[in-house]
Design an enzyme around this catalytic site. Structure first.
Site, short mmCIF file in Angstrom:
data_model
loop_
_atom_site.label_atom_id
_atom_site.label_comp_id
_atom_site.label_asym_id
_atom_site.label_seq_id
_atom_site.Cartn_x
_atom_site.Cartn_y
_atom_site.Cartn_z
N GLU A 1 12.98 -15.22 20.20
CA GLU A 1 11.97 -16.30 20.23
C GLU A 1 11.46 -16.57 21.65
O GLU A 1 11.57 -17.68 22.17
CB GLU A 1 12.53 -17.56 19.58
N GLU B 1 13.81 -13.48 11.12
CA GLU B 1 14.52 -14.70 10.68
C GLU B 1 13.70 -15.44 9.65
O GLU B 1 12.47 -15.50 9.76
CB GLU B 1 14.77 -15.66 11.86
C1 BG6 Z 1 15.83 -20.05 15.33
C2 BG6 Z 1 16.89 -19.47 16.24
O1 BG6 Z 1 14.97 -20.82 16.11
O2 BG6 Z 1 16.23 -20.96 14.35
C3 BG6 Z 1 18.28 -19.41 15.62
O3 BG6 Z 1 16.53 -18.17 16.66
C4 BG6 Z 1 18.53 -20.72 14.89
O4 BG6 Z 1 19.20 -19.13 16.64
C5 BG6 Z 1 17.51 -20.83 13.77
O5 BG6 Z 1 19.83 -20.86 14.41
C6 BG6 Z 1 17.72 -21.98 12.83
O6 BG6 Z 1 17.75 -23.18 13.54
P1 BG6 Z 1 18.98 -24.19 13.38
O7 BG6 Z 1 18.68 -25.27 14.31
O8 BG6 Z 1 18.97 -24.62 11.96
O9 BG6 Z 1 20.19 -23.42 13.73
#
Ligand code: BG6
Length: 477
Positions: free
Chosen positions: A175, A376
């Site tokens: 990111e 993701e």
């Molecule tokens: C993304 C990141 O922004 O969101 C991850 O790359 C992160 O590392 C994921 O875990 C989900 O966010 P959160 O705050 O629910 O863990």
């Protein structure tokens, strides 16, 4: 069949959120190790000296470091043919500026690669995912310092040489565009400004932050160039946190606001990474915001020479923006927005928008015309373990709806080649540090404070995703 025959199906994790073993086998402290446990209502704290009164979730996380064999076997059982994970910079260079790499750290990843090979699982490696050595923050003040570029490139060189026969797909930074926002000062920029206590409310100097981002982009391009010299078959991807933006009203001012914000937040970094130079609107943005980017001709040439091969991004939600004020707000992984009245929210108030994924896939493919990978996506939710079972129909529904929209995007003509839903095994949340916010197909019996048996359990979604993969996305029932 919409998906390619060799479509990459798998899941994604990051070292700091799952490995634990935070000081084992020579590992140094990273910028994520010093973040305390928080919650949706109580922000995490940044504890530079790791004061004992707090709980630090990254210390043990889900202890992947000692469970990797079992976890990879479970991924294989689901049918993964790709696994996205990050290498902890601090296992390889504990202080970031060490003369020689830490052999014990490299040996751990040798074993991980060996295990993946056993099951024919393709690794997709994130080189830096919120794991900058804390020493770089303390001694060099993070990415605004140009010396950090070469520290990172030296780390990459070690990985590229060691794993040249194990890895094809690399993501230089997770990111990368998160440095558009002050929230990322510490974990993305290694920037700590005096007076900062809360993770959610960090002191900020935009000039410093955007220069840090500029150095990250240069480092990424240097890494791509070097990697291709070491193994011309390496493929490098961008990794953009794509927060899809909608105008809250059709007022022309809202349309233009969103157009401009979309360019700066979602497109600027990938334009540099895929087109090799800053776009015109970037210079305009810098000027208007009194940001002076330190970029010389040699560095401009590096940006041109080190462009990526594919576009990858994280997608969790869309948000609305408007020139008018609206009371109802939503949250998100990096930022919130105005509430969209047509969308439901997760328990952490993140909007759920599967159609936004189709829209985003079409948008980015049209813009870059390179293969696209979703690195993701997923739903963070509270799960309940009862008699060894976890029934998670909400997660299945979320993923099913998103995969259906991926299919439509492929039918639209998008060259999509892989999908790694986030947190394929439960892990520590970045925004809150909680364990109870779970994304996984695999449940890990541990609570927010690290209490539990650390035993792994297959959730209902585990068996569902297994069918999805076995049918190459045909069977979503
Ligand atoms: C993304 C990141 O922004 O969101 C991850 O790359 C992160 O590392 C994921 O875990 C989900 O966010 P959160 O705050 O629910 O863990």
């Amino acid at each position: 069949m919409p998906f390619k025959k060799d479509f990459l199906w798998g899941g994604a994790t990051a070292a700091n959120q799952c490995e634990g073993a935070y000081l084992e086998a020579g590992k140094g402290l990273s910028v994520s190790d010093i973040l305390t446990l928080g919650s949706h209502k109580e922000p995490r704290k940044i504890a530079l000296d790791m004061d004992d009164t707090y709980c630090y979730p990254a210390k043990k996380a889900i202890d992947f470091y000692h469970h990797y064999k079992e976890d990879i076997a479970l991924f294989a059982e689901m049918g993964f043919n790709v696994y996205r994970f990050s290498i902890a910079w601090t296992r390889i260079f504990p202080n970031g500026d060490d003369e020689i790499p830490n052999e014990e750290g490299l040996k751990f990843y040798d074993r991980v690669f060996e295990e993946l090979k056993k099951y024919n699982i393709e690794p997709l490696v994130t080189i830096s995912h919120n794991e900058m050595p804390l020493n770089i923050l303390k001694k060099y003040h993070g990415w605004p310092n140009k010396k950090v570029i070469n520290l990172y490139v030296k780390y990459c060189e070690v990985l590229f040489n060691r794993y040249k026969n194990d890895v094809t797909y690399w993501l230089p930074f997770n990111e990368i565009n998160n440095l558009m926002l002050p929230l990322s000062n510490i974990i993305h920029g290694g920037i700590y400004l005096e007076g900062t206590q809360d993770f959610n409310n960090q002191k900020d100097d935009p000039n410093l932050r955007f220069n840090a981002l500029n150095n990250v982009l240069i480092a990424s391009a240097k890494a791509v160039k070097l990697g291709k010299e070491i193994n011309p078959n390496f493929k490098f991807g961008s990794m953009i946190c794509h927060i899809t933006l909608y105008p809250r009203t059709c007022h022309p001012d809202d349309i233009f606001l969103v157009h401009q914000n979309d360019l700066v937040r979602n497109c600027m970094c990938s334009d540099v990474m895929l087109k090799g130079e800053y776009p015109f609107y970037a210079w305009n943005f810098f000027e208007k915001n009194h940001i002076h980017i330190n970029l010389n001709d040699e560095e401009k040439r590096i940006l041109k020479e080190g462009t990526c091969d594919f576009y990858s991004f994280s997608y969790y939600q869309s948000i609305c923006e408007s020139c008018q004020s609206f009371d109802e707000k939503t949250s998100g992984n990096i930022m919130g927005g105005v509430r969209n009245p047509y969308l439901k929210l997760t328990e952490w108030d993140w909007p759920i928008d599967p159609v936004g994924l189709r829209y985003t896939l079409n948008k980015v493919y049209d813009r870059y015309r390179v293969p696209v990978f979703i690195s993701e996506n997923g739903l963070g939710a509270v799960d309940h373990l009862e008699n060894g079972k976890v029934h998670d129909p909400y997660r299945i529904a979320y993923l099913r709806d998103h995969i259906q929209e991926m299919e439509k995007a492929v039918e639209d003509g998008v060259d999509l080649f892989g999908y790694t839903p986030w947190g394929c095994i439960d892990l520590v949340s970045v925004s809150t540090g909680e364990m109870k916010k779970r994304y996984g197909f695999i449940y890990v019996d541990v609570d927010d404070f690290g209490n539990g048996s650390y035993k792994r359990y297959q959730k209902d979604s585990f068996y569902w995703y297994k069918k999805v993969i076995a049918s190459n996305g045909e069977n979503l029932d």
